[in-house]
Design a protein around this motif. Structure first.
Motif, PDB file in Angstrom:
ATOM      1  N   SER A 278      44.276  30.322  17.110  1.00  0.00           N
ATOM      2  CA  SER A 278      45.849  30.108  17.109  1.00  0.00           C
ATOM      3  C   SER A 278      46.369  29.619  18.278  1.00  0.00           C
ATOM      4  N   ILE A 279      46.070  30.474  19.488  1.00  0.00           N
ATOM      5  CA  ILE A 279      46.646  30.286  20.602  1.00  0.00           C
ATOM      6  C   ILE A 279      45.909  29.255  21.615  1.00  0.00           C
ATOM      7  N   SER A 280      45.018  28.501  21.137  1.00  0.00           N
ATOM      8  CA  SER A 280      44.395  27.513  21.840  1.00  0.00           C
ATOM      9  C   SER A 280      44.940  26.108  22.168  1.00  0.00           C
ATOM     10  N   GLN A 281      46.064  25.933  21.689  1.00  0.00           N
ATOM     11  CA  GLN A 281      46.462  24.585  21.516  1.00  0.00           C
ATOM     12  C   GLN A 281      46.836  24.232  23.152  1.00  0.00           C
ATOM     13  N   GLY A 282      46.155  22.972  23.485  1.00  0.00           N
ATOM     14  CA  GLY A 282      46.489  22.242  24.756  1.00  0.00           C
ATOM     15  C   GLY A 282      45.456  23.098  26.000  1.00  0.00           C
ATOM     16  N   CYS A 283      44.773  23.819  25.499  1.00  0.00           N
ATOM     17  CA  CYS A 283      43.829  24.784  26.528  1.00  0.00           C
ATOM     18  C   CYS A 283      42.621  23.780  26.855  1.00  0.00           C
ATOM     19  N   LYS A 284      42.119  23.737  27.955  1.00  0.00           N
ATOM     20  CA  LYS A 284      40.914  22.870  28.457  1.00  0.00           C
ATOM     21  C   LYS A 284      39.888  23.477  28.849  1.00  0.00           C
ATOM     22  N   VAL A 285      40.117  24.820  29.180  1.00  0.00           N
ATOM     23  CA  VAL A 285      38.952  25.525  29.645  1.00  0.00           C
ATOM     24  C   VAL A 285      39.038  27.246  29.179  1.00  0.00           C
ATOM     25  N   LEU A 286      38.053  27.616  29.115  1.00  0.00           N
ATOM     26  CA  LEU A 286      37.880  29.070  28.595  1.00  0.00           C
ATOM     27  C   LEU A 286      37.247  29.839  29.821  1.00  0.00           C
ATOM     28  N   ILE A 287      37.991  30.918  29.916  1.00  0.00           N
ATOM     29  CA  ILE A 287      37.229  31.818  31.476  1.00  0.00           C
ATOM     30  C   ILE A 287      37.069  33.197  30.779  1.00  0.00           C
ATOM     31  N   LEU A 288      35.900  33.554  31.227  1.00  0.00           N
ATOM     32  CA  LEU A 288      35.381  34.720  30.843  1.00  0.00           C
ATOM     33  C   LEU A 288      35.378  35.745  32.082  1.00  0.00           C
ATOM     34  N   SER A 289      36.322  36.572  32.196  1.00  0.00           N
ATOM     35  CA  SER A 289      36.661  37.393  33.380  1.00  0.00           C
ATOM     36  C   SER A 289      35.607  38.747  33.311  1.00  0.00           C
ATOM     37  N   SER A 290      34.900  38.869  34.044  1.00  0.00           N
ATOM     38  CA  SER A 290      34.022  40.205  34.145  1.00  0.00           C
ATOM     39  C   SER A 290      33.735  40.835  35.509  1.00  0.00           C
ATOM     40  N   PHE A 291      33.935  42.148  35.463  1.00  0.00           N
ATOM     41  CA  PHE A 291      33.615  42.882  36.842  1.00  0.00           C
ATOM     42  C   PHE A 291      32.179  42.529  37.128  1.00  0.00           C
ATOM     43  N   ALA A 292      32.017  42.267  38.481  1.00  0.00           N
ATOM     44  CA  ALA A 292      30.663  41.966  38.883  1.00  0.00           C
ATOM     45  C   ALA A 292      29.572  43.034  38.924  1.00  0.00           C
ATOM     46  N   THR A 293      29.885  44.148  38.568  1.00  0.00           N
ATOM     47  CA  THR A 293      28.848  45.221  38.419  1.00  0.00           C
ATOM     48  C   THR A 293      28.244  45.107  36.944  1.00  0.00           C
ATOM     49  N   ASN A 294      29.113  44.282  35.990  1.00  0.00           N
ATOM     50  CA  ASN A 294      28.401  44.266  34.712  1.00  0.00           C
ATOM     51  C   ASN A 294      27.325  43.157  34.545  1.00  0.00           C
ATOM     52  N   GLN A 295      27.136  42.308  35.617  1.00  0.00           N
ATOM     53  CA  GLN A 295      26.276  41.651  35.774  1.00  0.00           C
ATOM     54  C   GLN A 295      25.892  40.492  34.633  1.00  0.00           C
ATOM     55  N   LEU A 296      26.968  40.114  34.147  1.00  0.00           N
ATOM     56  CA  LEU A 296      27.019  39.209  32.860  1.00  0.00           C
ATOM     57  C   LEU A 296      26.485  37.521  33.185  1.00  0.00           C
ATOM     58  N   PHE A 297      25.702  37.287  32.483  1.00  0.00           N
ATOM     59  CA  PHE A 297      25.105  35.990  32.603  1.00  0.00           C
ATOM     60  C   PHE A 297      24.229  35.827  34.108  1.00  0.00           C
ATOM     61  N   GLU A 298      24.010  36.632  34.734  1.00  0.00           N
ATOM     62  CA  GLU A 298      23.239  36.633  35.774  1.00  0.00           C
ATOM     63  C   GLU A 298      21.872  35.666  35.665  1.00  0.00           C
ATOM     64  N   ARG A 299      21.215  35.830  34.382  1.00  0.00           N
ATOM     65  CA  ARG A 299      20.066  35.390  34.316  1.00  0.00           C
ATOM     66  C   ARG A 299      20.112  33.884  33.835  1.00  0.00           C
ATOM     67  N   LYS A 300      21.189  33.460  33.549  1.00  0.00           N
ATOM     68  CA  LYS A 300      21.710  32.128  33.242  1.00  0.00           C
ATOM     69  C   LYS A 300      22.455  31.276  33.827  1.00  0.00           C
ATOM     70  N   PRO A 301      22.470  31.221  35.124  1.00  0.00           N
ATOM     71  CA  PRO A 301      23.674  30.506  35.711  1.00  0.00           C
ATOM     72  C   PRO A 301      23.858  29.426  35.337  1.00  0.00           C
TER      73      PRO A 301
END
Length: 337
Positions: A278-301
């Motif tokens: 419902s809050i996405s109207q007009g949005c063009k980019v999704l940003i996932l913000s994660s602290f660096a220590t969580n190492q999210l997606f490091e294996r699939k850059p």
């Protein structure tokens, strides 16, 4: 401190709360009225699923009986190796200009609780940095922002922000046999969402509902269920803006899975089906913000474009948790509350 000044605990006294509401609503540069603050205090202290009687709500600084300063405390709960630990996050540290030299007295009341509570602060300014560094709180401020293109009406997933086009290489949701759920759907929650060997928030159904209903800004929950219709992963989104572009920002996420496949599946669902958000109207980019220590997606850059930014978190743990690794998320402390 001079006798005209007093530090008082926040209680259930109605007169004290009404005076506090007036102080907050009329504070310098504040444009939200008394009704906003009345509802916000109720949300912090009365409907909070982790608040229990006798936990601190915060403190007021009074001068000759009038409220001239405030530091709030919001209750949370953390889990480590099956044990639950209470936590308090600071919020809304405000002192009138002419009384500001007594500001640290409010923070001292909070810091005295360090042996009994996990303490958190997410204030993004230099004053907070100096104070909590002096108190020897642990800190983290390096954030990785992962960028994904959102499908537009043309059918393309176009990343205008970086002038690139990104396409998911496979259907993660089908591969993982996921069912997507929203906040109002019926799904199971018979297992708590935490890893046993890390200190992290105790995420419950009541917590998710409470957090998403907070007044600061609108949020939207998207989850995935698997076995017996139980929640296994989720995202919490907010609408934001970066470089004049409307974006969806993932401010909270979690998955029971050891890898990142379900998080990617949820991101793919949002990016390819923005009309369901419902809050996405007009949005063009999704940003996932994660602290660096969580190492999210490091294996699939290859799946993401990464940027770094600064966002602080300061925390202190009781001696029983010394040396324990704490998972850190953007949606901690008073962020979004």
């Amino acid at each position: 401190m001079r006798l005209e000044y007093k530090i008082e605990d926040i209680t259930n006294d109605e007169a004290q709360r009404e005076q506090l509401i007036r102080f907050l609503a009329t504070f310098e540069d504040e444009n939200r009225g008394e009704e906003f603050w009345r509802k916000r205090l109720i949300h912090w202290w009365n409907t909070n699923p982790f608040y229990v009687e006798d936990m601190p709500k915060g403190w007021v600084l009074t001068y000759q009986g009038n409220t001239v300063g405030f530091l709030g405390a919001i209750a949370f709960q953390y889990v480590y190796c099956g044990e639950k630990y209470p936590a308090l996050a600071t919020t809304t540290w405000r002192v009138s200009t002419e009384h500001r030299k007594y500001s640290l007295r409010l923070l001292s009341e909070y810091h005295r609780l360090k042996d009994n509570y996990i303490l958190l602060n997410t204030t993004p300014n230099e004053v907070a940095k100096k104070v909590f560094t002096a108190y020897r709180y642990q800190s983290i401020d390096e954030v990785h922002n992962y960028f994904f293109s959102i499908k537009q009406r043309s059918g393309l997933l176009t990343n205008t922000l970086f002038n690139t086009t990104y396409h998911f290489q496979s259907s993660f949701s089908k591969k993982n046999n996921l069912k997507i759920v929203k906040q109002g759907d019926i799904f199971g929650f018979d297992k708590q969402l935490f890893q046993p060997d890390q200190l992290q928030r105790n995420v419950t159904r009541d917590y998710i509902t409470w957090y998403c209903q907070a007044l600061s800004f609108e949020k939207e929950f998207v989850g995935a269920v698997q076995d017996h219709n139980n929640l296994s992963s989720y995202l919490i989104l907010r609408r934001n803006r970066m470089k004049e572009i409307d974006t969806l920002q993932v401010i909270d996420y979690y998955s029971k899975q050891a890898d990142n496949s379900e998080i990617l599946a949820l991101i793919q669902y949002v990016c390819e089906n923005p009309e369901t958000i419902s809050i996405s109207q007009g949005c063009k980019v999704l940003i996932l913000s994660s602290f660096a220590t969580n190492q999210l997606f490091e294996r699939k850059p290859a799946y993401v474009l990464r940027r770094r930014s600064k966002y602080p978190q300061y925390y202190s743990t009781p001696s029983a948790l010394n040396g324990v690794h704490k998972m850190c998320y953007i949606a901690e402390g008073d962020y979004g509350l």
